[in-house]
Design a protein around this motif. Structure first.
Motif, PDB file in Angstrom:
ATOM      1  N   ASP A 194      10.848 -10.155  -8.819  1.00 17.77           N
ATOM      2  CA  ASP A 194      10.320 -10.323 -10.187  1.00 17.77           C
ATOM      3  C   ASP A 194      11.261  -9.580 -11.136  1.00 17.77           C
ATOM      4  OD1 ASP A 194       8.819 -10.749 -12.451  1.00 17.77           O
ATOM      5  OD2 ASP A 194       7.281  -9.265 -11.938  1.00 17.77           O
ATOM      6  N   LEU A 195      12.426 -10.143 -11.355  1.00 18.42           N
ATOM      7  CA  LEU A 195      13.513  -9.442 -12.032  1.00 18.42           C
ATOM      8  C   LEU A 195      13.221  -9.124 -13.485  1.00 18.42           C
ATOM      9  CD1 LEU A 195      16.518 -11.440 -10.534  1.00 18.42           C
ATOM     10  CD2 LEU A 195      15.713  -9.169  -9.858  1.00 18.42           C
ATOM     11  N   GLN A 196      12.446  -9.979 -14.168  1.00 17.20           N
ATOM     12  CA  GLN A 196      12.200  -9.776 -15.592  1.00 17.20           C
ATOM     13  C   GLN A 196      10.770  -9.330 -15.887  1.00 17.20           C
ATOM     14  OE1 GLN A 196      14.584 -12.141 -18.381  1.00 17.20           O
ATOM     15  NE2 GLN A 196      14.918 -13.589 -16.692  1.00 17.20           N
ATOM     16  N   PHE A 197      10.114  -8.825 -14.850  1.00 16.95           N
ATOM     17  CA  PHE A 197       8.792  -8.207 -14.965  1.00 16.95           C
ATOM     18  C   PHE A 197       7.785  -9.154 -15.622  1.00 16.95           C
ATOM     19  CE2 PHE A 197       7.368  -3.824 -14.132  1.00 16.95           C
ATOM     20  CZ  PHE A 197       6.032  -3.924 -14.524  1.00 16.95           C
ATOM     21  N   ASN A 198       7.649 -10.329 -15.016  1.00 12.89           N
ATOM     22  CA  ASN A 198       6.730 -11.332 -15.545  1.00 12.89           C
ATOM     23  C   ASN A 198       5.367 -11.323 -14.877  1.00 12.89           C
ATOM     24  OD1 ASN A 198       8.620 -12.526 -17.390  1.00 12.89           O
ATOM     25  ND2 ASN A 198       9.657 -13.452 -15.632  1.00 12.89           N
ATOM     26  N   PHE A 202      16.594  -5.613 -18.023  1.00  6.59           N
ATOM     27  CA  PHE A 202      17.222  -6.431 -16.985  1.00  6.59           C
ATOM     28  C   PHE A 202      18.593  -6.923 -17.422  1.00  6.59           C
ATOM     29  CE2 PHE A 202      17.979 -10.935 -15.885  1.00  6.59           C
ATOM     30  CZ  PHE A 202      18.262 -10.805 -14.532  1.00  6.59           C
ATOM     31  N   ALA A 203      18.697  -7.353 -18.672  1.00  3.58           N
ATOM     32  CA  ALA A 203      19.955  -7.916 -19.173  1.00  3.58           C
ATOM     33  C   ALA A 203      21.094  -6.907 -19.094  1.00  3.58           C
ATOM     34  CB  ALA A 203      19.778  -8.403 -20.607  1.00  3.58           C
ATOM     35  N   VAL A 204      20.820  -5.656 -19.466  1.00  4.04           N
ATOM     36  CA  VAL A 204      21.862  -4.625 -19.455  1.00  4.04           C
ATOM     37  C   VAL A 204      22.075  -4.075 -18.048  1.00  4.04           C
ATOM     38  CG1 VAL A 204      22.552  -2.353 -20.325  1.00  4.04           C
ATOM     39  CG2 VAL A 204      21.364  -3.963 -21.833  1.00  4.04           C
ATOM     40  N   ASN A 205      20.984  -3.590 -17.451  1.00  4.11           N
ATOM     41  CA  ASN A 205      21.095  -2.832 -16.204  1.00  4.11           C
ATOM     42  C   ASN A 205      21.464  -3.686 -14.992  1.00  4.11           C
ATOM     43  OD1 ASN A 205      20.164  -0.625 -17.735  1.00  4.11           O
ATOM     44  ND2 ASN A 205      18.035  -1.056 -17.209  1.00  4.11           N
ATOM     45  N   VAL A 206      21.010  -4.917 -14.990  1.00  2.00           N
ATOM     46  CA  VAL A 206      21.219  -5.761 -13.813  1.00  2.00           C
ATOM     47  C   VAL A 206      22.171  -6.920 -14.095  1.00  2.00           C
ATOM     48  CG1 VAL A 206      20.113  -7.239 -12.084  1.00  2.00           C
ATOM     49  CG2 VAL A 206      18.977  -5.152 -12.834  1.00  2.00           C
ATOM     50  N   LYS A 222       3.016  -8.962 -14.510  1.00  2.00           N
ATOM     51  CA  LYS A 222       1.874  -8.230 -15.075  1.00  2.00           C
ATOM     52  C   LYS A 222       2.297  -7.612 -16.404  1.00  2.00           C
ATOM     53  CE  LYS A 222       3.057  -4.132 -12.285  1.00  2.00           C
ATOM     54  NZ  LYS A 222       2.552  -3.105 -11.366  1.00  2.00           N
ATOM     55  N   GLU A 223       1.391  -6.841 -16.976  1.00  2.00           N
ATOM     56  CA  GLU A 223       1.689  -6.209 -18.264  1.00  2.00           C
ATOM     57  C   GLU A 223       2.947  -5.353 -18.158  1.00  2.00           C
ATOM     58  OE1 GLU A 223      -0.436  -3.240 -21.560  1.00  2.00           O
ATOM     59  OE2 GLU A 223      -1.559  -3.943 -19.804  1.00  2.00           O
ATOM     60  N   PHE A 224       3.830  -5.516 -19.118  1.00  2.00           N
ATOM     61  CA  PHE A 224       5.147  -4.888 -19.060  1.00  2.00           C
ATOM     62  C   PHE A 224       5.068  -3.364 -19.053  1.00  2.00           C
ATOM     63  CE2 PHE A 224       9.178  -3.407 -20.918  1.00  2.00           C
ATOM     64  CZ  PHE A 224      10.073  -4.036 -20.067  1.00  2.00           C
ATOM     65  N   ASN A 225       5.896  -2.764 -18.190  1.00  2.00           N
ATOM     66  CA  ASN A 225       6.000  -1.309 -18.104  1.00  2.00           C
ATOM     67  C   ASN A 225       7.491  -0.970 -18.058  1.00  2.00           C
ATOM     68  OD1 ASN A 225       6.354   1.340 -16.897  1.00  2.00           O
ATOM     69  ND2 ASN A 225       4.180   1.306 -16.387  1.00  2.00           N
ATOM     70  N   GLY A 226       8.011  -0.408 -19.148  1.00  2.00           N
ATOM     71  CA  GLY A 226       9.441  -0.154 -19.266  1.00  2.00           C
ATOM     72  C   GLY A 226       9.984   0.797 -18.223  1.00  2.00           C
ATOM     73  N   VAL A 227       9.239   1.852 -17.918  1.00  2.00           N
ATOM     74  CA  VAL A 227       9.703   2.836 -16.934  1.00  2.00           C
ATOM     75  C   VAL A 227       9.767   2.201 -15.547  1.00  2.00           C
ATOM     76  CG1 VAL A 227       9.164   5.020 -15.781  1.00  2.00           C
ATOM     77  CG2 VAL A 227       8.887   4.819 -18.257  1.00  2.00           C
ATOM     78  N   GLU A 228       8.748   1.420 -15.206  1.00  2.90           N
ATOM     79  CA  GLU A 228       8.750   0.753 -13.905  1.00  2.90           C
ATOM     80  C   GLU A 228       9.871  -0.286 -13.826  1.00  2.90           C
ATOM     81  OE1 GLU A 228       5.802  -1.778 -10.912  1.00  2.90           O
ATOM     82  OE2 GLU A 228       4.953  -0.754 -12.653  1.00  2.90           O
ATOM     83  N   GLN A 229      10.104  -1.007 -14.935  1.00  6.49           N
ATOM     84  CA  GLN A 229      11.172  -1.991 -14.945  1.00  6.49           C
ATOM     85  C   GLN A 229      12.530  -1.322 -14.753  1.00  6.49           C
ATOM     86  OE1 GLN A 229      11.798  -4.878 -14.412  1.00  6.49           O
ATOM     87  NE2 GLN A 229      12.993  -6.016 -15.916  1.00  6.49           N
ATOM     88  N   TYR A 230      12.722  -0.176 -15.400  1.00  3.94           N
ATOM     89  CA  TYR A 230      13.968   0.574 -15.251  1.00  3.94           C
ATOM     90  C   TYR A 230      14.169   0.973 -13.792  1.00  3.94           C
ATOM     91  CZ  TYR A 230      17.477   4.246 -16.120  1.00  3.94           C
ATOM     92  OH  TYR A 230      18.604   5.026 -16.113  1.00  3.94           O
ATOM     93  N   ALA A 231      13.099   1.463 -13.143  1.00  2.00           N
ATOM     94  CA  ALA A 231      13.184   1.850 -11.737  1.00  2.00           C
ATOM     95  C   ALA A 231      13.545   0.649 -10.867  1.00  2.00           C
ATOM     96  CB  ALA A 231      11.860   2.460 -11.279  1.00  2.00           C
ATOM     97  N   ARG A 232      12.932  -0.495 -11.163  1.00  2.00           N
ATOM     98  CA  ARG A 232      13.252  -1.722 -10.420  1.00  2.00           C
ATOM     99  C   ARG A 232      14.721  -2.094 -10.611  1.00  2.00           C
ATOM    100  NH1 ARG A 232       8.504  -6.195 -11.508  1.00  2.00           N
ATOM    101  NH2 ARG A 232       6.737  -5.097 -10.567  1.00  2.00           N
ATOM    102  N   ASN A 233      15.191  -2.021 -11.842  1.00  2.00           N
ATOM    103  CA  ASN A 233      16.588  -2.349 -12.143  1.00  2.00           C
ATOM    104  C   ASN A 233      17.542  -1.469 -11.356  1.00  2.00           C
ATOM    105  OD1 ASN A 233      16.201  -2.958 -15.764  1.00  2.00           O
ATOM    106  ND2 ASN A 233      15.552  -4.157 -14.006  1.00  2.00           N
ATOM    107  N   LYS A 234      17.242  -0.187 -11.288  1.00  2.00           N
ATOM    108  CA  LYS A 234      18.129   0.749 -10.594  1.00  2.00           C
ATOM    109  C   LYS A 234      18.096   0.536  -9.084  1.00  2.00           C
ATOM    110  CE  LYS A 234      19.776   2.511 -14.248  1.00  2.00           C
ATOM    111  NZ  LYS A 234      21.212   2.418 -14.558  1.00  2.00           N
ATOM    112  N   ARG A 235      16.956   0.104  -8.556  1.00  7.65           N
ATOM    113  CA  ARG A 235      16.890  -0.253  -7.140  1.00  7.65           C
ATOM    114  C   ARG A 235      17.793  -1.465  -6.876  1.00  7.65           C
ATOM    115  NH1 ARG A 235      16.152   2.067  -2.605  1.00  7.65           N
ATOM    116  NH2 ARG A 235      14.225   3.079  -3.297  1.00  7.65           N
ATOM    117  N   VAL A 236      17.794  -2.439  -7.796  1.00  9.11           N
ATOM    118  CA  VAL A 236      18.677  -3.599  -7.637  1.00  9.11           C
ATOM    119  C   VAL A 236      20.131  -3.154  -7.612  1.00  9.11           C
ATOM    120  CG1 VAL A 236      19.458  -5.784  -8.628  1.00  9.11           C
ATOM    121  CG2 VAL A 236      17.043  -5.187  -8.741  1.00  9.11           C
ATOM    122  N   GLN A 237      20.509  -2.224  -8.496  1.00 10.84           N
ATOM    123  CA  GLN A 237      21.896  -1.758  -8.528  1.00 10.84           C
ATOM    124  C   GLN A 237      22.325  -1.159  -7.192  1.00 10.84           C
ATOM    125  OE1 GLN A 237      22.088   1.004 -11.817  1.00 10.84           O
ATOM    126  NE2 GLN A 237      22.540  -0.609 -13.298  1.00 10.84           N
TER     127      GLN A 237
END
Length: 340
Positions: A211-215, A168-172, A217-232
């Motif tokens: 849920d910008l910082q994926f709080n 989140f810090a880098v991508n968003v 549920k259990e963290f999933n890096g690939v899903e978080q990356y996809a979320r970040n790119k949707r925000v972009q």
């Protein structure tokens, strides 16, 4: 209704909801996989390139100042080299001074353009981004092209020294802060200023979520990356809307599945599985450079681009389109976190 019947009724409703969400997420992944394999590979690039016009890449951009983040390798490096080869003054933004100096030297040597400068900045740190923006403000020179390329996919939850989840810090947050602070210098380059954000087709698998910082549920890096790119992509739409009278164009793009150091590190199994069928960094950067060179009247501000053409932001029946309405409240959060 008895207590046991009520409980069973709730459990059935929860179960149906869970199954529906599971099926929707599965469909998103399947749709993305099929669409991606048909389009995002090297084979897809070669097929799409049959419609490319070589004259669209021949423009010279001497006198234009271009800022490219994450430019020491991969798509960022290929972008910086492509812009420098066309005469631009290029500022490569890198976290590592050593790797950055090596990249600058290599670009200067390959292009013969000495107007390639290194700026040290860790985009995951908002303090660094603000310091970089201050240095550019002191120069008081127009920024014609800002390429938000810096990105990361960390599989495990990592926290930056400032307390933010790393992806989140880098991508968003870093991308948002960089763009917002560069707006006054971009306005100086109007009406030809543009911001190009390197997103990803991975965003097809995710709706916009607050849920910008994926709080949740259990963290999933690939899903978080996809979320970040949707925000972009949603941010690009909003920037285009709020800055439509300032002479700045905003574009997001997808580079396809490219064989870069970042992909090899973050997705080793994916990289091995598609070995030989991934795009080169240059092929991944092609649309970034194309967006930088085209007359703005040919482009749609707020648009999402892939292989030199506007592309859909949502795949059929994936229930992601309506989620973009959340971008206003997300921007409020980002503005607060960045302390702008």
């Amino acid at each position: 209704m008895g207590k046991s019947n009520f409980s069973a009724h709730i459990q059935i409703r929860i179960s149906i909801s869970s199954v529906a969400m599971y099926l929707l997420k599965t469909w998103r992944s399947v749709a993305f996989g099929v669409y991606g394999y048909q389009n995002f590979t090297k084979k897809g690039f070669l097929e799409h390139s049959k419609n490319f016009r070589s004259e669209e890449m021949q423009a010279r951009i001497e006198g234009k100042n271009c800022v490219v983040t994450g430019a020491n390798s991969g798509i960022g490096y290929a972008t910086a080299e492509g812009l420098a080869a066309r005469g631009a003054t290029v500022y490569i933004v890198c976290r590592s001074k050593e790797r950055g100096e090596a990249a600058r030297s290599k670009i200067q040597s390959a292009t013969g353009n000495k107007n390639v400068h290194l700026e040290i900045c860790d985009v995951s740190r908002i303090g660094d981004v603000k310091t970089l923006a201050s240095r550019f403000s002191v120069k008081d020179e127009p920024v014609h092209i800002l390429v938000n390329n810096a990105g990361v996919l960390e599989q495990k939850r990592l926290t930056t020294p400032e307390g933010y989840e790393m992806n989140f810090a880098v991508n968003v947050l870093g991308t948002y802060t960089m763009t917002e602070l560069m707006l006054p210098l971009l306005e100086k380059a109007a009406p030809d200023a543009r911001v190009i954000t390197v997103a990803s087709g991975g965003m097809y698998t995710s709706p916009l979520t607050e849920d910008l910082q994926f709080n949740s549920k259990e963290f999933n890096g690939v899903e978080q990356y996809a979320r970040n790119k949707r925000v972009q992509v949603a941010l690009t739409e909003k920037w285009a809307e709020t800055n439509k009278d300032k002479g700045i164009g905003f574009y997001s793009m997808h580079p396809g599945w490219a064989e870069t150091p970042g992909v090899s590190k973050s997705l080793p199994d994916f990289s091995k599985t598609l070995s030989g069928n991934l795009r080169t960094s240059e092929e991944g950067a092609d649309t970034v450079i194309w967006l930088a060179l085209q007359p703005k009247e040919k482009l749609v501000s707020g648009g999402f681009y892939f292989d030199r053409a506007e592309a859909p932001k949502h795949l059929p029946f994936t229930a992601t389109k309506g989620s973009h309405s959340a971008i206003d409240s997300i921007i409020v959060k980002l503005h607060s976190l960045a302390n702008l």
